[in-house]
Structures are given as structure tokens and as C-alpha cells.
Enzyme design. Structure first.
Site, PDB file in Angstrom:
ATOM      1  CG  ASN A  17       4.337 -15.392  -6.931  1.00  0.00           C
ATOM      2  OD1 ASN A  17       4.680 -14.568  -6.083  1.00  0.00           O
ATOM      3  ND2 ASN A  17       4.315 -15.119  -8.211  1.00  0.00           N
ATOM      4  N   GLY A  25       0.067  -7.456 -11.299  1.00  0.00           N
ATOM      5  CA  GLY A  25      -0.340  -8.607 -12.103  1.00  0.00           C
ATOM      6  C   GLY A  25      -0.177  -8.406 -13.598  1.00  0.00           C
ATOM      7  CB  CYS A  44       3.551 -11.619 -11.707  1.00  0.00           C
ATOM      8  SG  CYS A  44       5.343 -11.582 -11.665  1.00  0.00           S
ATOM      9  CD  GLU A  75      10.824  -5.856  -7.105  1.00  0.00           C
ATOM     10  OE1 GLU A  75      10.323  -6.912  -7.502  1.00  0.00           O
ATOM     11  OE2 GLU A  75      10.885  -5.528  -5.896  1.00  0.00           O
TER      12      GLU A  75
HETATM   13  P1  NAD Z   1      -2.535  -9.614  -3.076  1.00  0.00           P
HETATM   14  O1  NAD Z   1      -2.622  -8.322  -3.796  1.00  0.00           O
HETATM   15  O2  NAD Z   1      -3.770 -10.251  -2.603  1.00  0.00           O
HETATM   16  O3  NAD Z   1      -1.598  -9.449  -1.781  1.00  0.00           O
HETATM   17  C1  NAD Z   1      -0.278  -8.974  -1.880  1.00  0.00           C
HETATM   18  C2  NAD Z   1       0.175  -8.492  -0.524  1.00  0.00           C
HETATM   19  O4  NAD Z   1      -0.493  -7.275  -0.198  1.00  0.00           O
HETATM   20  C3  NAD Z   1      -0.116  -9.453   0.636  1.00  0.00           C
HETATM   21  O5  NAD Z   1       1.011  -9.460   1.493  1.00  0.00           O
HETATM   22  C4  NAD Z   1      -1.308  -8.812   1.317  1.00  0.00           C
HETATM   23  O6  NAD Z   1      -1.411  -9.129   2.688  1.00  0.00           O
HETATM   24  C5  NAD Z   1      -1.005  -7.345   1.125  1.00  0.00           C
HETATM   25  N1  NAD Z   1      -2.156  -6.445   1.210  1.00  0.00           N
HETATM   26  C6  NAD Z   1      -3.448  -6.708   0.889  1.00  0.00           C
HETATM   27  N2  NAD Z   1      -4.190  -5.596   1.064  1.00  0.00           N
HETATM   28  C7  NAD Z   1      -3.371  -4.615   1.494  1.00  0.00           C
HETATM   29  C8  NAD Z   1      -3.549  -3.237   1.826  1.00  0.00           C
HETATM   30  N3  NAD Z   1      -4.726  -2.633   1.754  1.00  0.00           N
HETATM   31  N4  NAD Z   1      -2.463  -2.519   2.214  1.00  0.00           N
HETATM   32  C9  NAD Z   1      -1.241  -3.095   2.256  1.00  0.00           C
HETATM   33  N5  NAD Z   1      -1.011  -4.396   1.970  1.00  0.00           N
HETATM   34  C10 NAD Z   1      -2.069  -5.148   1.575  1.00  0.00           C
HETATM   35  O7  NAD Z   1      -1.695 -10.566  -4.049  1.00  0.00           O
HETATM   36  P2  NAD Z   1      -1.404 -12.129  -3.886  1.00  0.00           P
HETATM   37  O8  NAD Z   1      -2.686 -12.841  -4.131  1.00  0.00           O
HETATM   38  O9  NAD Z   1      -0.649 -12.361  -2.646  1.00  0.00           O
HETATM   39  O10 NAD Z   1      -0.408 -12.378  -5.104  1.00  0.00           O
HETATM   40  C11 NAD Z   1      -0.837 -12.613  -6.402  1.00  0.00           C
HETATM   41  C12 NAD Z   1      -0.729 -11.341  -7.225  1.00  0.00           C
HETATM   42  O11 NAD Z   1       0.591 -10.820  -7.158  1.00  0.00           O
HETATM   43  C13 NAD Z   1      -0.991 -11.588  -8.692  1.00  0.00           C
HETATM   44  O12 NAD Z   1      -1.767 -10.560  -9.225  1.00  0.00           O
HETATM   45  C14 NAD Z   1       0.391 -11.565  -9.295  1.00  0.00           C
HETATM   46  O13 NAD Z   1       0.434 -11.243 -10.652  1.00  0.00           O
HETATM   47  C15 NAD Z   1       1.083 -10.552  -8.454  1.00  0.00           C
HETATM   48  N6  NAD Z   1       2.539 -10.725  -8.516  1.00  0.00           N
HETATM   49  C16 NAD Z   1       3.288  -9.806  -9.190  1.00  0.00           C
HETATM   50  C17 NAD Z   1       4.662  -9.957  -9.301  1.00  0.00           C
HETATM   51  C18 NAD Z   1       5.509  -8.969 -10.047  1.00  0.00           C
HETATM   52  O14 NAD Z   1       6.719  -8.954  -9.847  1.00  0.00           O
HETATM   53  N7  NAD Z   1       4.957  -8.137 -10.903  1.00  0.00           N
HETATM   54  C19 NAD Z   1       5.267 -11.061  -8.696  1.00  0.00           C
HETATM   55  C20 NAD Z   1       4.478 -11.978  -8.017  1.00  0.00           C
HETATM   56  C21 NAD Z   1       3.114 -11.792  -7.930  1.00  0.00           C
END
Ligand code: NAD
Length: 485
Positions: free
Chosen positions: A154, A253, A285, A459
Site C-alpha cells: 500500500n 493488520g 493498515c 516505527e
Molecule cells: P502480506 O502479508 O500478504 O505480504 C507482506 C509481505 O510479506 C510481502 O512482501 C510478501 O511477499 C511477504 N511475505 C509473504 N509471505 C512471506 C514469508 N513466509 N516470509 C517472508 N515474507 C513473506 O501483506 P500485503 O497483502 O502485502 O499487505 C496488506 C497487509 O499489510 C494488511 O494486513 C495491512 O494491514 C498490513 N499493513 C500494515 C501496516 C502497518 O504499518 N501496521 C502498513 C501497511 C500494511
């Protein structure tokens, strides 16, 4: 006509772009039209290995520099980012589908803020002196070593900078893996830092899906992992990092509550709810997706909200008049549509949106459900799309208990003119980031992060320094050494 977004190469390793097409392709699709705009390739094991080698070597050079020198390079990178804001914003829009109107003020600018802020702190990171009345102790604040950053889709520029800036300020090197949905922007961050004077290998970008991330997390050369992603991924990454007892930051999330009391300024409360649900088409998020409205103002709130939703301009996000763009991917659009169908099936009242405009692209209207109850799926699970659930309540105690009745704890907000109630509410919220009469601001000066399942660590702000460095204790004996025998 979509501007050219093709990167020089898939990866950025040891100070230069690197291409290797043996890895599986990753298509970059413009979310507004479905057009293929670029393609990168997943990093092979050999490339991941070379990125970690480069980072390991560069970290030693970087840590030997003074904080002032490190800070100067970070601040120079911030200046370059600001000079290139428009081009970087266009790229961010192509990568994510977020409106250019937003990306011009929220992405490279926020990344530059992080580089500037942590660049400013770099020279003043110190240990302390502890006097023991003769003997004394001093502490050295030392880098952890090689940091791995893994991003969500995002905020691809911001996430890369929010991890790289504090990591580098503390003397670490970083290997960053962007989300496979948005691989383009982080390459620019690495290019800019290198242009600003970062030694080759200090910041490396490798592309890939989860398996590439998993390989990085388990590598013995890595001291710390910082993930922004979903809770299921967070569990996996934290577990893998725990195997090597690595440091972790988890930004995960949420399903955050936004509580609006009947004495609130209604226009401000509606603005807060719009910012907390529809900015970036709801792909934020910390969004306040459970909007608790006190019963006395519920209908007035819904009427005002419906009126304001007429101001949503849905369309090509590269058009600066557009303020509401598509979902990042067709997959994410499907997820959102499924939740909207569940909301209807479980008896929530659809009061706005819910439809996909005709034509190409991953568009869905800003959607509002009223009469939502706490047990409905749309009130319990993170949707990560533009779906607001409006719930109503009678008393403060009830609102607080229901707000906290979730496994998540990223953010929470309250709108009221009663200052005592506002502070009581935020003291009671089980959430890492709280808002009073505002929502979703994330200045670099303030800690950001979650409680409960929403994360570990913080962060931004000075708090991030503790997560990217550690203290070494040095005991200095000044007298004779006594021993039992
Ligand atoms: P995701 O968990 O599907 O993927 C996040 C990242 O992790 C990607 O780069 C993915 O390739 C990687 N990944 C996936 N499996 C992995 C593994 N086993 N080992 C290491 N890396 C792995 O999330 P998304 O769909 O890209 O993003 C949306 C989610 O992120 C939502 O839940 C959102 O709330 C959260 N988010 C949180 C924040 C925050 O600051 N708290 C900010 C933005 C998004």
C-alpha cells in the site's frame, strides 16, 4: 497514456541495478486499466546471497563512519527525493493505483521526512556514562548489522524509507524486499540513497514473493527483520526469525475502532471517518473501519456522510482531479467484493456504494454499511478496502468495551468535545496509536505501531532507534581486582 514505468532492472544490489531473468516473472499491472506496465523477475538464491554479502561488507564501512557523515548522506537523499517528488509520485501511482492527488503529498514526501528526521538524529546517537563511585560503566549504542525489510503494497516508497532511514542512521545495512504487487518504488529509494553517497551494498533491493522473503528471514547473516504485512505473514516471519533469535519489528493488520460521541463536531467526525476509511481506497493498515456512533447522532452522521460521499471523484488515478482510485489488484478487489456480499448476507444495511463502476480496472465505490453488529464478519475481519462499518452505542463504557473486543490493536480514535472523556477513552483503548479529534496522521516524529496481534515494536520517532540498535555495556575497573582466592 501511462508514463513509462519500466525500471532499469529488477534488482538493486551492491550499488547497481542487476538483471537476471532466470527468476519467475512478476508483472506490474496498472490497477486503473489492467495494462501491463513493467515486468521484474524474482531474485534467485544466488542473487539473494550476493545482496546479503554486499550488505555485510558495506555495513562495516558504514558503521566506521561518524554519525554526522551518515546523517549528511541521509539528508542529501531526502533533498533528492523532494526534488523528484512529482516523478516519484507518478511512479507510486502507477505501482499502486493510488490517486496522484494523494501520492504527491503522502509518499515520497513521507519517505523524505523519514530520511531527514533520522539523518538529523544520526549524529546524536550515544550511549551513557554510569558512575559507580570509582569504577564506572559506559554503554556504546551499536548497530545490529544487516537488517532485512519486507514490505506490503500500500505504501511502497514510505515503507522502504520508514525501515531504511532508522536502520541506516544507526549504522546498519539493509536488504529490502518490496511486495510483489508493487516492486518499482523501492528501486528508486536505493538509487537515490546511492546517488546521495551511500556506499555500494548499503541498501539492496531484491524482488520476489513470499519464498524470497522467507529465505532472507532465515539467513544467518541477518540480525533483524522488519515486516509490514498481514497478521498471518507476521506470525510466519516472527516464528522464522525466532529460530535464529533475531530482532523483529512487526507492523501488521488492524480492525481499528473510531468512536464518535454525540457532542462531537459532526463535520470533523465525518472527515475523520472518511480519512480513516477511504484514503488510498481504504488500503491503510490503521484505518478506523469500525465506526461507533452514539445513537443520538447516528442518522445525522449517516446523512452528512452520504452527502460528503458525493464528492468522491472515481477515475484514472493519474488525473489529479481524481480523489478515489482502484484497488491495487484484481485479487484485492475480489476480496473486498466478497466482504461486501457477506455484509449484505449477514444483515447489515448497505447505505452507500457497494458497486463496481463499469469499465476496466479494479474499481469499487466507497461503501458504507449501517446497523452493523459486533459479531458480523465485516466488523471482525480486516477487509483492507473501502468498506466502512457503522455501529451504534449508548454509553462510554459500552463503546470502550466493544472497541477493545478485537484481537487487533493497531489504532483507535475518538471524536468528542469533552476533554476528560477523550483522555479516558485513549487511556482505555488497547491500541498502539490513538487519535483524539483526528484520524490517521502519522508524522515521523511520533511512534507508530500496534498492540496485540497488530504488531511488535514501533516505527518512526526516537523509539525506532531502540529497535535498530543495541547497547553494549563496558565495565571499567579503576582499582585493584579482588578475588576470593
Ligand atoms: P502480506 O502479508 O500478504 O505480504 C507482506 C509481505 O510479506 C510481502 O512482501 C510478501 O511477499 C511477504 N511475505 C509473504 N509471505 C512471506 C514469508 N513466509 N516470509 C517472508 N515474507 C513473506 O501483506 P500485503 O497483502 O502485502 O499487505 C496488506 C497487509 O499489510 C494488511 O494486513 C495491512 O494491514 C498490513 N499493513 C500494515 C501496516 C502497518 O504499518 N501496521 C502498513 C501497511 C500494511
Amino acid at each position: 497514456m501511462i508514463p513509462n514505468a519500466k525500471p532499469t532492472a529488477s534488482h538493486f544490489i551492491n550499488g547497481a541495478y542487476v538483471e537476471d531473468k532466470t527468476g519467475a516473472p512478476i508483472d506490474v499491472i496498472y490497477a486503473a486499466t489492467g495494462e501491463l506496465v513493467a515486468q521484474v523477475h524474482e531474485a534467485t538464491e544466488a542473487l539473494v546471497d550476493s545482496a546479503l554479502d554486499a550488505a555485510t561488507a558495506a555495513q562495516k564501512i558504514w558503521a566506521a563512519m561518524t554519525g554526522t557523515e551518515r546523517g549528511r548522506i541521509l539528508r542529501r537523499a531526502a533533498d533528492i527525493m523532494r526534488e523528484r517528488n512529482r516523478d516519484l509520485s507518478v511512479l507510486e501511482t502507477i505501482d499502486t493505483g493510488k490517486p496522484l492527488q494523494e501520492t504527491l503529498v503522502a509518499d515520497a514526501t513521507s519517505g523524505a521526512d523519514a530520511l531527514e528526521y533520522f539523518g538529523g538524529l544520526a549524529a546524536s546517537l550515544t550511549g551513557e556514562h554510569i558512575d559507580l563511585g570509582g569504577d564506572f560503566v559506559y554503554t556504546r549504542r551499536e548497530p545490529l548489522g544487516v537488517v532485512v525489510g519486507i514490505g506490503a503494497w500500500n505504501y511502497p516508497t514510505q515503507i522502504c524509507c520508514w525501515k531504511a532511514a532508522p536502520a541506516l542512521a544507526c549504522g546498519n545495512a539493509i536488504v529490502f524486499k518490496p511486495s510483489e504487487e508493487t516492486p518499482l518504488c523501492a528501486l528508486q529509494v536505493a538509487e537515490i540513497l546511492t546517488e546521495a553517497g551511500a556506499p555500494a551494498g548499503l541498501i539492496n533491493i531484491v524482488q520476489g514473493r513470499g519464498a524470497v522473503g522467507a529465505k532472507l528471514v532465515t539467513d544467518a547473516r541477518v540480525a533483524k527483520v522488519s515486516l509490514t504485512g498481514s497478521v498471518p505473514t507476521g506470525r510466519k516471519v516472527a516464528a522464522a526469525a525466532a529460530e535464529g533469535l533475531k530482532h523483529v519489528t512487526m507492523e501488521l493488520g488492524g480492525k481499528s475502532p473510531l468512536v464518535i460521541f454525540d457532542d462531537a463536531d459532526l463535520d470533523d467526525a465525518v472527515s475523520g471517518a472518511i480519512n480513516g476509511n477511504f484514503y488510498s481506497s481504504g488500503q491503510v493498515c490503521s484505518n478506523g473501519t469500525r465506526v461507533f456512533v452514539q445513537k443520538g447522532i447516528k442518522e445525522a452522521f449517516l446523512t452528512r456522510l452520504a452527502d460528503r460521499l458525493k464528492g468522491a471523484v472515481i477515475g484514472d488515478p493519474l488525473d489529479e482531479n481524481v480523489n478515489f482510485g482502484p484497488m491495487v489488484s484484481a485479487r484485492q478487489l475480489d476480496i473486498v467484493k466478497t466482504y461486501i456480499a457477506k455484509g449484505q448476507a449477514e444483515g447489515a444495511r448497505l447505505v452507500a456504494g457497494g458497486n463496481c463502476p463499469d469499465g476496466a480496472g479494479n474499481f469499487i465505490e466507497p461503501t458504507v454499511f449501517a446497523d452493523v453488529s459486533d459479531d458480523m464478519t465485516i466488523a471482525r475481519e480486516e477487509i483492507f478496502g473501502p468498506v466502512m462499518a457503522v455501529l451504534d452505542f449508548d454509553t462510554e463504557a459500552e463503546a470502550l468495551a466493544r472497541a477493545n473486543d478485537t484481537e487487533f490493536g493497531l489504532a483507535a480514535g475518538v471524536f468528542t468535545r469533552d476533554i476528560h472523556r477523550a483522555h479516558r477513552m485513549v487511556a482505555g483503548f488497547e491500541a498502539g496509536t490513538c487519535y483524539i479529534n483526528s484520524y490517521n496522521d502519522a508524522p515521523v516524529e511520533a511512534p507508530f505501531g500496534g498492540s496485540k496481534l497488530s504488531g511488535i515494536g514501533r516505527e518512526n520517532s526516537k523509539a525506532a532507534i531502540n529497535h535498530y540498535s543495541e547497547l553494549k555495556t563496558v565495565y571499567v575497573g579503576m582499582g585493584k581486582v579482588e578475588a576470593a582466592f
